[in-house]
Design a protein around this motif. Sequence first.
Motif, mmCIF file in Angstrom:
data_model
loop_
_atom_site.group_PDB
_atom_site.id
_atom_site.type_symbol
_atom_site.label_atom_id
_atom_site.label_comp_id
_atom_site.label_asym_id
_atom_site.label_seq_id
_atom_site.Cartn_x
_atom_site.Cartn_y
_atom_site.Cartn_z
ATOM 1 N N UNK A 66 0.849 -1.197 0.000
ATOM 2 C CA UNK A 66 0.000 0.000 0.000
ATOM 3 C C UNK A 66 0.875 1.234 0.000
ATOM 4 N N UNK A 67 0.421 2.266 -0.708
ATOM 5 C CA UNK A 67 1.108 3.552 -0.715
ATOM 6 C C UNK A 67 0.145 4.635 -0.256
ATOM 7 N N UNK A 68 0.633 5.509 0.624
ATOM 8 C CA UNK A 68 -0.185 6.566 1.196
ATOM 9 C C UNK A 68 0.505 7.907 0.962
ATOM 10 N N UNK A 69 -0.233 8.837 0.375
ATOM 11 C CA UNK A 69 0.270 10.191 0.150
ATOM 12 C C UNK A 69 0.100 11.001 1.429
ATOM 13 N N UNK A 70 1.161 11.697 1.845
ATOM 14 C CA UNK A 70 1.067 12.503 3.065
ATOM 15 C C UNK A 70 0.069 13.643 2.909
ATOM 16 N N UNK A 71 -0.193 14.074 1.674
ATOM 17 C CA UNK A 71 -1.230 15.067 1.436
ATOM 18 C C UNK A 71 -2.588 14.373 1.601
ATOM 19 N N UNK A 72 -3.277 14.710 2.663
ATOM 20 C CA UNK A 72 -4.559 14.091 2.954
ATOM 21 C C UNK A 72 -4.468 12.716 3.577
ATOM 22 N N UNK A 73 -3.237 12.228 3.843
ATOM 23 C CA UNK A 73 -3.050 10.835 4.296
ATOM 24 C C UNK A 73 -3.897 9.906 3.428
ATOM 25 N N UNK A 74 -3.805 10.104 2.117
ATOM 26 C CA UNK A 74 -4.700 9.450 1.161
ATOM 27 C C UNK A 74 -4.078 8.179 0.592
ATOM 28 N N UNK A 75 -4.768 7.071 0.751
ATOM 29 C CA UNK A 75 -4.371 5.832 0.097
ATOM 30 C C UNK A 75 -4.404 6.034 -1.408
ATOM 31 N N UNK A 76 -3.271 5.834 -2.062
ATOM 32 C CA UNK A 76 -3.224 6.058 -3.515
ATOM 33 C C UNK A 76 -2.881 4.798 -4.294
ATOM 34 N N UNK A 77 -2.541 3.709 -3.596
ATOM 35 C CA UNK A 77 -2.258 2.459 -4.296
ATOM 36 C C UNK A 77 -2.405 1.287 -3.336
ATOM 37 N N UNK A 78 -2.988 0.209 -3.838
ATOM 38 C CA UNK A 78 -3.045 -1.054 -3.108
ATOM 39 C C UNK A 78 -2.899 -2.167 -4.135
ATOM 40 N N UNK A 79 -1.740 -2.839 -4.092
ATOM 41 C CA UNK A 79 -1.441 -3.881 -5.072
ATOM 42 C C UNK A 79 -1.205 -5.213 -4.372
ATOM 43 N N UNK A 80 -1.550 -6.286 -5.080
ATOM 44 C CA UNK A 80 -1.195 -7.601 -4.564
ATOM 45 C C UNK A 80 0.206 -7.976 -5.028
ATOM 46 N N UNK A 81 0.651 -9.183 -4.682
ATOM 47 C CA UNK A 81 2.037 -9.562 -5.008
ATOM 48 C C UNK A 81 2.217 -9.935 -6.476
ATOM 49 N N UNK A 82 1.150 -9.804 -7.260
ATOM 50 C CA UNK A 82 1.249 -9.941 -8.720
ATOM 51 C C UNK A 82 1.126 -8.582 -9.396
ATOM 52 N N UNK A 83 1.233 -7.522 -8.585
ATOM 53 C CA UNK A 83 1.208 -6.127 -9.061
ATOM 54 C C UNK A 83 -0.126 -5.717 -9.676
ATOM 55 N N UNK A 84 -1.204 -6.383 -9.290
ATOM 56 C CA UNK A 84 -2.537 -5.955 -9.718
ATOM 57 C C UNK A 84 -2.974 -4.794 -8.827
#
Length: 283
Positions: free
Chosen positions: A12-30
């Motif tokens: 998971x990737x979270x942007x510090x601007x807004x503490x906004x989740x910007x990506x959620x990928x599985x281990x196959x990069x989906x």
Amino acid sequence: MITTITNSNLTAQINHLGAELCSLKNNRSIEYIWEGNADFWGKHSPVLFPIVGTLKNNTFNYKDATYHLSRHGFARDMLFELIDKSENTATFSIQASDDTKNKYPFDFELQINYTLSDNSLSIGYKVINKSKNPMPFSIGAHPAFALPGNFEDYSLQFEKDEPLEYNLLQNDLISNETKVLSSPNSLVPLKYELFENDALIFKSLQSKYLTILKNKTPLIRVRYPSFPHLGIWTKMNAPFLCIEPWFGYSDSVESTGNLMEKEGIQIIEADQIFEAEFSIEIL
């Protein structure tokens, strides 16, 4: 700035601007989170605080004073501080400032925690009232899930077989008009026509989770055990769907503007803490 958390199944990737989740990928990069293409909608998963939705005339009254607060509040546009981090968890915080008090006259701290466990991402909210008075607020999630391909290949499965009554919006406010979604066996086939009048607002559901399916195969499950309200939304022809657990919602068309009396408002006593959590499970 972006913070990344990982485990053996998810990243998971979270942007510090807004503490906004910007990506959620599985281990196959989906990728499961909407990319944020501004041609449709330039957000990914904003947090809604200290209101959810729209105030009548974008104003509220508190102790004989009038304040202006735009749709969904200001937290989504603030830079959060990373206050705790490990490989699979991260916690972010904002606090009241002179600027926020001009719009919302309370001392507060908002913490948002992201934790990966197995195939799930849990998002926890902690609202701390640092004021000397009771603090009215709403808080909500707005995650947009990527739905590539034909939108009508997807459907929603609600936890319980129940009447899915929702309120219609009128000029971004909650109207008194309601409709009921057709849901044989608690299944709702997705089509853009459902969202011709904007979001579907559910004030009361027995279901505490729902599942996105593609061609009847479960993909994503959103669990919201303590959240009393839910919004579901997309834009016409956009390849995403938002599933939005909320504490609170827009003003009604009949709203008086008194924040302490606002329908759906939460109130924390002085020096008290409110906590809630929802999760996104990849199936």
